[in-house]
Scaffold this motif. Structure first.
Motif, PDB file in Angstrom:
ATOM      1  N   ASP A  59      -6.983  17.110   5.063  1.00 51.30           N
ATOM      2  CA  ASP A  59      -6.828  18.473   5.793  1.00 51.30           C
ATOM      3  C   ASP A  59      -7.097  18.224   7.319  1.00 51.30           C
ATOM      4  N   ASN A  60      -7.725  17.073   7.837  1.00 52.28           N
ATOM      5  CA  ASN A  60      -7.894  17.124   8.916  1.00 52.28           C
ATOM      6  C   ASN A  60      -7.274  16.236   9.881  1.00 52.28           C
ATOM      7  N   GLY A  61      -5.888  15.645   9.481  1.00 56.19           N
ATOM      8  CA  GLY A  61      -5.125  15.107   9.459  1.00 56.19           C
ATOM      9  C   GLY A  61      -5.401  13.603  10.058  1.00 56.19           C
ATOM     10  N   ILE A  62      -6.595  13.195   9.331  1.00 55.03           N
ATOM     11  CA  ILE A  62      -6.085  11.902   9.729  1.00 55.03           C
ATOM     12  C   ILE A  62      -5.320  10.725   7.923  1.00 55.03           C
ATOM     13  N   TYR A  63      -4.759   9.923   8.386  1.00 50.59           N
ATOM     14  CA  TYR A  63      -3.475   9.389   7.822  1.00 50.59           C
ATOM     15  C   TYR A  63      -4.506   7.998   6.349  1.00 50.59           C
ATOM     16  N   GLU A  64      -3.921   8.534   5.330  1.00 52.78           N
ATOM     17  CA  GLU A  64      -4.534   7.621   4.105  1.00 52.78           C
ATOM     18  C   GLU A  64      -3.358   6.383   3.385  1.00 52.78           C
ATOM     19  N   TYR A  65      -4.039   5.725   2.916  1.00 53.32           N
ATOM     20  CA  TYR A  65      -2.961   4.988   2.458  1.00 53.32           C
ATOM     21  C   TYR A  65      -3.728   4.845   1.091  1.00 53.32           C
ATOM     22  N   VAL A  66      -3.212   4.629  -0.522  1.00 56.99           N
ATOM     23  CA  VAL A  66      -4.008   3.700  -1.687  1.00 56.99           C
ATOM     24  C   VAL A  66      -3.327   2.520  -2.089  1.00 56.99           C
ATOM     25  N   ILE A  67      -4.129   1.495  -2.149  1.00 60.11           N
ATOM     26  CA  ILE A  67      -4.060   0.028  -2.919  1.00 60.11           C
ATOM     27  C   ILE A  67      -4.520   0.504  -4.278  1.00 60.11           C
ATOM     28  N   GLU A  68      -3.424   0.051  -5.163  1.00 54.57           N
ATOM     29  CA  GLU A  68      -3.914   0.219  -6.485  1.00 54.57           C
ATOM     30  C   GLU A  68      -3.933  -1.270  -7.124  1.00 54.57           C
ATOM     31  N   PHE A  69      -4.705  -1.496  -8.278  1.00 53.19           N
ATOM     32  CA  PHE A  69      -4.998  -2.938  -8.882  1.00 53.19           C
ATOM     33  C   PHE A  69      -6.253  -2.525  -9.873  1.00 53.19           C
ATOM     34  N   ASP A  70      -5.777  -3.796 -11.168  1.00 53.64           N
ATOM     35  CA  ASP A  70      -6.630  -3.782 -12.005  1.00 53.64           C
ATOM     36  C   ASP A  70      -7.452  -5.566 -12.078  1.00 53.64           C
ATOM     37  N   PRO A  88       0.569  -1.106  -0.069  1.00 48.65           N
ATOM     38  CA  PRO A  88      -0.101   0.230   0.233  1.00 48.65           C
ATOM     39  C   PRO A  88       0.778   1.314  -0.205  1.00 48.65           C
ATOM     40  N   ILE A  89       0.347   1.963  -0.362  1.00 50.75           N
ATOM     41  CA  ILE A  89       1.113   3.934  -0.971  1.00 50.75           C
ATOM     42  C   ILE A  89       0.680   4.637   0.372  1.00 50.75           C
ATOM     43  N   SER A  90       1.198   5.430   1.362  1.00 49.34           N
ATOM     44  CA  SER A  90       0.809   6.198   2.247  1.00 49.34           C
ATOM     45  C   SER A  90       1.024   7.452   0.996  1.00 49.34           C
ATOM     46  N   VAL A  91       0.165   7.761   1.223  1.00 50.43           N
ATOM     47  CA  VAL A  91      -0.536   9.414   0.847  1.00 50.43           C
ATOM     48  C   VAL A  91      -0.164  10.485   1.556  1.00 50.43           C
ATOM     49  N   GLY A  92      -0.065  10.446   3.028  1.00 50.11           N
ATOM     50  CA  GLY A  92       0.368  11.277   3.549  1.00 50.11           C
ATOM     51  C   GLY A  92      -1.734  11.266   4.563  1.00 50.11           C
ATOM     52  N   THR A  93      -1.362  12.291   4.887  1.00 55.82           N
ATOM     53  CA  THR A  93      -2.990  12.660   5.465  1.00 55.82           C
ATOM     54  C   THR A  93      -3.739  13.612   5.121  1.00 55.82           C
TER      55      THR A  93
END
Length: 130
Positions: free
Chosen positions: A113-124, A106-111
């Protein structure tokens, strides 16, 4: 055909998040997963002499978790590992041949505007064309 709502509903079966969305996230909710159609450079799948027997759906899943970076990362890896273990299955009445994860984790995309951490998973998603 597979729709984003189909994938959202399928991901609910993994029992990871409290909230699931497709197309647009409610950023006020923590512990949420949102499914987006990924912008892709995949060419249309064509066979010589007509349509091919399969199609590809490019997907991006956002894990919008909480203000704890470690919990968010662990949740993203849990979903990634569950996706990695998936083999062929039916999504509604459509046969899915396999899922191709596009990154090795998974790729971290930081936080946000409210400071909530986010990740992205990309797939086909490779699925049977009807």
């Amino acid at each position: 055909m597979i729709y984003l709502a189909d994938i959202r509903n399928w991901l609910k079966g993994f029992n990871i998040a409290d909230y699931y969305y497709s197309g647009k996230l409610d950023a006020n909710k923590e512990k949420a997963i949102c499914v987006y159609q990924r912008k892709s450079t995949i060419e249309a799948v064509r066979a010589v002499g007509g349509k091919s027997s399969y199609n590809i759906k490019p997907i991006s899943v956002l894990i919008h978790w909480n203000k704890n970076s470690t919990e968010t990362e662990k949740t993203a890896y849990k979903l990634y590992e569950q996706l990695e273990a998936v083999s062929s299955f039916l999504l509604n009445d459509t046969k899915v041949y396999f899922i191709k994860l596009l990154q090795s984790e998974p790729i971290s995309v930081g936080t946000d505007d409210n400071g909530i951490y986010e990740y992205v998973i990309e797939f086909d998603i490779y699925y049977e064309r009807k």
